[in-house]
Design a protein around this motif. Structure first.
Motif, short mmCIF file in Angstrom:
data_model
loop_
_atom_site.label_atom_id
_atom_site.label_comp_id
_atom_site.label_asym_id
_atom_site.label_seq_id
_atom_site.Cartn_x
_atom_site.Cartn_y
_atom_site.Cartn_z
N LEU A 1 22.35 -31.59 1.06
CA LEU A 1 23.53 -32.46 1.12
C LEU A 1 24.81 -31.79 1.59
CD1 LEU A 1 24.53 -35.44 0.30
CD2 LEU A 1 25.48 -34.31 -1.70
N LEU A 2 25.14 -30.65 0.98
CA LEU A 2 26.51 -30.15 1.15
C LEU A 2 26.77 -29.50 2.50
CD1 LEU A 2 26.96 -28.63 -2.44
CD2 LEU A 2 27.69 -30.87 -1.62
N ALA A 3 25.77 -28.77 3.02
CA ALA A 3 25.98 -28.03 4.26
C ALA A 3 25.13 -28.62 5.38
CB ALA A 3 25.63 -26.56 4.05
N ASN A 4 25.58 -28.41 6.59
CA ASN A 4 24.78 -28.74 7.76
C ASN A 4 24.26 -27.41 8.32
OD1 ASN A 4 23.84 -29.18 10.31
ND2 ASN A 4 25.49 -30.54 10.93
N PRO A 5 22.95 -27.15 8.14
CA PRO A 5 22.43 -25.82 8.49
C PRO A 5 22.60 -25.46 9.97
CG PRO A 5 20.64 -27.35 8.00
CD PRO A 5 21.91 -28.05 7.62
N VAL A 6 22.82 -26.46 10.80
CA VAL A 6 22.99 -26.18 12.23
C VAL A 6 24.34 -25.48 12.48
CG1 VAL A 6 23.14 -27.21 14.53
CG2 VAL A 6 21.56 -28.16 12.85
N ILE A 7 25.35 -25.91 11.75
CA ILE A 7 26.69 -25.39 12.04
C ILE A 7 27.31 -24.57 10.90
CG2 ILE A 7 27.22 -27.22 13.71
CD1 ILE A 7 28.92 -28.57 11.52
N HIS A 8 26.73 -24.64 9.70
CA HIS A 8 27.37 -23.99 8.55
C HIS A 8 26.60 -22.79 8.02
CE1 HIS A 8 29.31 -28.14 7.61
NE2 HIS A 8 30.20 -27.36 8.18
N ASP A 9 27.36 -21.82 7.53
CA ASP A 9 26.83 -20.78 6.65
C ASP A 9 27.32 -21.10 5.24
OD1 ASP A 9 25.47 -19.16 8.41
OD2 ASP A 9 27.26 -18.02 8.95
N TYR A 10 26.55 -20.72 4.24
CA TYR A 10 27.07 -20.90 2.88
C TYR A 10 26.78 -19.69 2.02
CZ TYR A 10 22.26 -22.51 1.91
OH TYR A 10 20.91 -22.61 1.80
N ALA A 11 27.64 -19.53 1.02
CA ALA A 11 27.47 -18.44 0.07
C ALA A 11 27.50 -19.04 -1.33
CB ALA A 11 28.60 -17.43 0.23
N ILE A 12 26.68 -18.50 -2.21
CA ILE A 12 26.58 -19.02 -3.58
C ILE A 12 26.86 -17.91 -4.57
CG2 ILE A 12 24.99 -20.02 -5.30
CD1 ILE A 12 23.43 -21.21 -2.87
N GLU A 13 27.75 -18.19 -5.51
CA GLU A 13 27.98 -17.26 -6.63
C GLU A 13 27.65 -17.99 -7.92
OE1 GLU A 13 31.86 -15.18 -6.88
OE2 GLU A 13 32.01 -15.72 -4.77
N VAL A 14 26.98 -17.29 -8.82
CA VAL A 14 26.62 -17.90 -10.11
C VAL A 14 27.33 -17.15 -11.23
CG1 VAL A 14 24.73 -18.48 -11.67
CG2 VAL A 14 24.36 -18.50 -9.19
N GLU A 15 27.99 -17.90 -12.10
CA GLU A 15 28.64 -17.28 -13.28
C GLU A 15 28.01 -17.86 -14.54
OE1 GLU A 15 32.99 -17.97 -12.96
OE2 GLU A 15 32.44 -18.16 -10.84
#
Lengths: 80, 80
Positions: free
Chosen positions: B66-80
């Motif tokens: 849902l949140l990102a479009n893998p064609v145009i976006h990179d994403y980073a995830i941090e867990v606390e």
């Protein structure tokens, strides 16, 4: 010297965030239960400043004059 | 257990970002010289997961579905 300032702008605590509610709802429809979801905008700006304090002050002015709406937004500034 | 995952979504390196260019231009008109400006979206999500690895995996699925479009976006995830 060159500095990178990272500005995070989010809605003030208690402000309605219909976008966040819509995303939470869409996630729920995909089977993801979430307890809370908040959104924010992030700006990473590379700029020239005499020192880190000046870079932070410039970023603060950018927020006040263009990037943030002080009525509804809080912002945080990090300088690297 | 409750975890807070912070997801940062930005355009992939080299993608045109007209919004960032417009903001840079507006800042220049206000007298702020910037060398580079990038934008990103930030989601902070509170969720229930058996452990931190599971929380991260759930966040990854949320990005992919849902949140990102893998064609145009990179994403980073941090867990606390």
């Amino acid at each position: 010297m060159k500095y990178t300032v990272t500005i995070t702008i989010r809605l003030k605590e208690g402000m309605l965030n219909p976008e966040a509610r819509a995303i939470q709802h869409a996630l729920k429809n995909l089977g993801f239960q979430t307890e809370d979801l908040t959104t924010a905008r992030l700006f990473r700006i590379r700029l020239d400043a005499p020192d880190a304090a000046a870079a932070r002050e410039t970023a603060r002015q950018m927020c006040d004059r263009l990037l943030a709406n002080p009525v509804i937004h809080d912002y945080a500034i990090e300088v690297e």
